[in-house]
Design a protein around this motif. Structure first.
Motif, PDB file in Angstrom:
ATOM      1  N   PHE A   4       0.806  -1.221   0.000  1.00 40.91           N
ATOM      2  CA  PHE A   4       0.000   0.000   0.000  1.00 40.91           C
ATOM      3  C   PHE A   4       0.840   1.272   0.000  1.00 40.91           C
ATOM      4  CE2 PHE A   4      -2.555  -3.356   1.916  1.00 40.91           C
ATOM      5  CZ  PHE A   4      -3.633  -3.341   1.046  1.00 40.91           C
ATOM      6  N   ASP A   5       2.152   1.152  -0.159  1.00 36.03           N
ATOM      7  CA  ASP A   5       3.026   2.312  -0.233  1.00 36.03           C
ATOM      8  C   ASP A   5       2.616   3.159  -1.439  1.00 36.03           C
ATOM      9  OD1 ASP A   5       5.112   4.130  -0.174  1.00 36.03           O
ATOM     10  OD2 ASP A   5       6.668   2.614   0.035  1.00 36.03           O
ATOM     11  N   LEU A   6       2.654   4.471  -1.305  1.00 35.67           N
ATOM     12  CA  LEU A   6       2.272   5.340  -2.417  1.00 35.67           C
ATOM     13  C   LEU A   6       3.347   5.416  -3.504  1.00 35.67           C
ATOM     14  CD1 LEU A   6       0.476   8.260  -0.568  1.00 35.67           C
ATOM     15  CD2 LEU A   6      -0.538   6.357  -1.820  1.00 35.67           C
ATOM     16  N   THR A   7       4.569   5.084  -3.164  1.00 31.66           N
ATOM     17  CA  THR A   7       5.663   5.110  -4.135  1.00 31.66           C
ATOM     18  C   THR A   7       5.826   3.727  -4.757  1.00 31.66           C
ATOM     19  OG1 THR A   7       6.779   6.766  -2.788  1.00 31.66           O
ATOM     20  CG2 THR A   7       8.102   5.646  -4.465  1.00 31.66           C
ATOM     21  N   PRO A   8       5.751   3.642  -6.080  1.00 30.96           N
ATOM     22  CA  PRO A   8       5.876   2.319  -6.707  1.00 30.96           C
ATOM     23  C   PRO A   8       7.298   1.769  -6.603  1.00 30.96           C
ATOM     24  CG  PRO A   8       5.722   4.025  -8.378  1.00 30.96           C
ATOM     25  CD  PRO A   8       5.510   4.701  -7.052  1.00 30.96           C
ATOM     26  N   PRO A   9       7.429   0.474  -6.372  1.00 33.67           N
ATOM     27  CA  PRO A   9       8.762  -0.131  -6.369  1.00 33.67           C
ATOM     28  C   PRO A   9       9.320  -0.155  -7.796  1.00 33.67           C
ATOM     29  CG  PRO A   9       7.078  -1.791  -5.985  1.00 33.67           C
ATOM     30  CD  PRO A   9       6.384  -0.480  -6.041  1.00 33.67           C
ATOM     31  N   GLN A  10      10.624  -0.217  -7.903  1.00 35.34           N
ATOM     32  CA  GLN A  10      11.286  -0.141  -9.202  1.00 35.34           C
ATOM     33  C   GLN A  10      10.868  -1.272 -10.144  1.00 35.34           C
ATOM     34  OE1 GLN A  10      15.549   0.089  -8.962  1.00 35.34           O
ATOM     35  NE2 GLN A  10      15.698   1.038 -10.966  1.00 35.34           N
ATOM     36  N   TRP A  11      10.585  -2.448  -9.627  1.00 37.19           N
ATOM     37  CA  TRP A  11      10.247  -3.576 -10.484  1.00 37.19           C
ATOM     38  C   TRP A  11       8.944  -3.372 -11.249  1.00 37.19           C
ATOM     39  CZ3 TRP A  11       5.661  -5.809  -9.269  1.00 37.19           C
ATOM     40  CH2 TRP A  11       5.222  -5.729  -7.954  1.00 37.19           C
ATOM     41  N   ALA A  33       2.910 -14.749  -6.068  1.00 39.19           N
ATOM     42  CA  ALA A  33       3.823 -13.619  -6.282  1.00 39.19           C
ATOM     43  C   ALA A  33       4.725 -13.410  -5.075  1.00 39.19           C
ATOM     44  CB  ALA A  33       3.026 -12.352  -6.552  1.00 39.19           C
ATOM     45  N   LYS A  34       5.966 -13.002  -5.364  1.00 40.90           N
ATOM     46  CA  LYS A  34       6.901 -12.715  -4.274  1.00 40.90           C
ATOM     47  C   LYS A  34       6.787 -11.275  -3.797  1.00 40.90           C
ATOM     48  CE  LYS A  34      10.861 -12.221  -7.426  1.00 40.90           C
ATOM     49  NZ  LYS A  34      12.199 -12.745  -7.720  1.00 40.90           N
ATOM     50  N   ALA A  35       6.105 -10.419  -4.563  1.00 44.29           N
ATOM     51  CA  ALA A  35       5.842  -9.040  -4.143  1.00 44.29           C
ATOM     52  C   ALA A  35       4.589  -8.536  -4.854  1.00 44.29           C
ATOM     53  CB  ALA A  35       7.026  -8.139  -4.466  1.00 44.29           C
ATOM     54  N   VAL A  36       3.886  -7.634  -4.180  1.00 41.84           N
ATOM     55  CA  VAL A  36       2.651  -7.053  -4.714  1.00 41.84           C
ATOM     56  C   VAL A  36       2.653  -5.563  -4.419  1.00 41.84           C
ATOM     57  CG1 VAL A  36       0.121  -7.055  -4.533  1.00 41.84           C
ATOM     58  CG2 VAL A  36       1.375  -9.196  -4.272  1.00 41.84           C
ATOM     59  N   TRP A  37       2.149  -4.780  -5.361  1.00 44.13           N
ATOM     60  CA  TRP A  37       1.967  -3.346  -5.121  1.00 44.13           C
ATOM     61  C   TRP A  37       0.671  -2.917  -5.771  1.00 44.13           C
ATOM     62  CZ3 TRP A  37       2.077   1.135  -8.345  1.00 44.13           C
ATOM     63  CH2 TRP A  37       2.050   2.327  -7.637  1.00 44.13           C
ATOM     64  N   LEU A  38      -0.134  -2.127  -5.050  1.00 45.97           N
ATOM     65  CA  LEU A  38      -1.405  -1.616  -5.552  1.00 45.97           C
ATOM     66  C   LEU A  38      -1.264  -0.134  -5.874  1.00 45.97           C
ATOM     67  CD1 LEU A  38      -3.710  -3.265  -2.892  1.00 45.97           C
ATOM     68  CD2 LEU A  38      -3.072  -4.155  -5.123  1.00 45.97           C
ATOM     69  N   ASN A  39      -1.614   0.248  -7.079  1.00 53.34           N
ATOM     70  CA  ASN A  39      -1.538   1.643  -7.493  1.00 53.34           C
ATOM     71  C   ASN A  39      -2.801   2.369  -7.028  1.00 53.34           C
ATOM     72  OD1 ASN A  39      -1.114   4.101  -8.657  1.00 53.34           O
ATOM     73  ND2 ASN A  39      -1.097   3.367 -10.766  1.00 53.34           N
ATOM     74  N   ARG A  40      -2.771   2.861  -5.812  1.00 60.58           N
ATOM     75  CA  ARG A  40      -3.934   3.530  -5.239  1.00 60.58           C
ATOM     76  C   ARG A  40      -4.035   4.985  -5.661  1.00 60.58           C
ATOM     77  NH1 ARG A  40      -4.204   3.554   0.552  1.00 60.58           N
ATOM     78  NH2 ARG A  40      -1.993   4.006   0.495  1.00 60.58           N
ATOM     79  N   ARG A  41      -3.018   5.511  -6.319  1.00 63.79           N
ATOM     80  CA  ARG A  41      -3.040   6.917  -6.734  1.00 63.79           C
ATOM     81  C   ARG A  41      -3.884   7.151  -7.976  1.00 63.79           C
ATOM     82  NH1 ARG A  41       2.594  10.028  -5.942  1.00 63.79           N
ATOM     83  NH2 ARG A  41       2.148  10.530  -3.779  1.00 63.79           N
ATOM     84  N   ALA A  42      -4.179   6.112  -8.719  1.00 63.19           N
ATOM     85  CA  ALA A  42      -4.897   6.291  -9.981  1.00 63.19           C
ATOM     86  C   ALA A  42      -6.060   5.316 -10.133  1.00 63.19           C
ATOM     87  CB  ALA A  42      -3.919   6.150 -11.144  1.00 63.19           C
ATOM     88  N   PRO A  43      -7.060   5.412  -9.251  1.00 64.06           N
ATOM     89  CA  PRO A  43      -8.212   4.518  -9.435  1.00 64.06           C
ATOM     90  C   PRO A  43      -9.013   4.949 -10.662  1.00 64.06           C
ATOM     91  CG  PRO A  43      -8.683   6.085  -7.707  1.00 64.06           C
ATOM     92  CD  PRO A  43      -7.247   6.300  -8.115  1.00 64.06           C
ATOM     93  N   VAL A  44      -9.679   3.999 -11.270  1.00 62.33           N
ATOM     94  CA  VAL A  44     -10.535   4.255 -12.421  1.00 62.33           C
ATOM     95  C   VAL A  44     -11.962   3.993 -11.979  1.00 62.33           C
ATOM     96  CG1 VAL A  44     -11.105   3.478 -14.748  1.00 62.33           C
ATOM     97  CG2 VAL A  44      -8.717   3.633 -14.044  1.00 62.33           C
ATOM     98  N   THR A  45     -12.855   4.902 -12.301  1.00 59.14           N
ATOM     99  CA  THR A  45     -14.268   4.720 -11.969  1.00 59.14           C
ATOM    100  C   THR A  45     -14.978   4.133 -13.173  1.00 59.14           C
ATOM    101  OG1 THR A  45     -14.164   6.606 -10.467  1.00 59.14           O
ATOM    102  CG2 THR A  45     -16.350   5.866 -11.133  1.00 59.14           C
ATOM    103  N   VAL A  46     -15.711   3.056 -12.936  1.00 57.84           N
ATOM    104  CA  VAL A  46     -16.446   2.379 -14.003  1.00 57.84           C
ATOM    105  C   VAL A  46     -17.936   2.528 -13.742  1.00 57.84           C
ATOM    106  CG1 VAL A  46     -14.575   0.782 -14.533  1.00 57.84           C
ATOM    107  CG2 VAL A  46     -16.248   0.148 -12.831  1.00 57.84           C
ATOM    108  N   GLU A  47     -18.750   1.840 -14.538  1.00 60.33           N
ATOM    109  CA  GLU A  47     -20.198   1.939 -14.367  1.00 60.33           C
ATOM    110  C   GLU A  47     -20.610   1.651 -12.925  1.00 60.33           C
ATOM    111  OE1 GLU A  47     -19.044  -2.062 -15.815  1.00 60.33           O
ATOM    112  OE2 GLU A  47     -18.918  -0.170 -16.863  1.00 60.33           O
ATOM    113  N   ASN A  48     -21.701   2.231 -12.531  1.00 59.39           N
ATOM    114  CA  ASN A  48     -22.221   2.124 -11.150  1.00 59.39           C
ATOM    115  C   ASN A  48     -21.272   2.735 -10.138  1.00 59.39           C
ATOM    116  OD1 ASN A  48     -24.466   0.757 -12.148  1.00 59.39           O
ATOM    117  ND2 ASN A  48     -23.496  -1.227 -11.866  1.00 59.39           N
ATOM    118  N   TYR A  49     -20.397   3.619 -10.581  1.00 59.36           N
ATOM    119  CA  TYR A  49     -19.455   4.346  -9.729  1.00 59.36           C
ATOM    120  C   TYR A  49     -18.530   3.429  -8.930  1.00 59.36           C
ATOM    121  CZ  TYR A  49     -22.491   8.154 -11.046  1.00 59.36           C
ATOM    122  OH  TYR A  49     -23.209   9.063 -11.769  1.00 59.36           O
TER     123      TYR A  49
END
Length: 78
Positions: A4-11, A33-49
């Motif tokens: 959940f870190d806001l800064t993306p890892p280099q990989w 997976a040996k590592a996971v990162w979620l890009n929470r800075r750029a969510p996309v809104t789809v149908e039904n919000y």
């Protein structure tokens, strides 16, 4: 590494979009997976919000891949 870190890892810079959901090289699922990162800075809104996020995975085979959170099947979300 915090998923959940806001800064993306280099990989994540070399990540490729995986369709269907899973490692495009070895076909492993996200749980392997040996590592996971979620890009929470750029969510996309789809149908039904509803929102979806980019989920980045670094597989055990060293492939970096990403997919939309909405691409996970219900069995993969548990």
């Amino acid at each position: 590494m915090d998923a959940f870190d806001l800064t993306p890892p280099q990989w994540t810079e070399r990540a490729i979009h995986a369709v269907p959901f899973g490692c495009p090289t070895c076909k492993a699922n996200a749980a392997c997976a040996k590592a996971v990162w979620l890009n929470r800075r750029a969510p996309v809104t789809v149908e039904n919000y509803q929102r979806k996020w980019q989920e980045f995975y670094w597989c055990e085979c060293d492939t970096a891949w990403w997919a939309w959170s909405s691409d996970r099947s219900l069995t993969q979300q548990s």
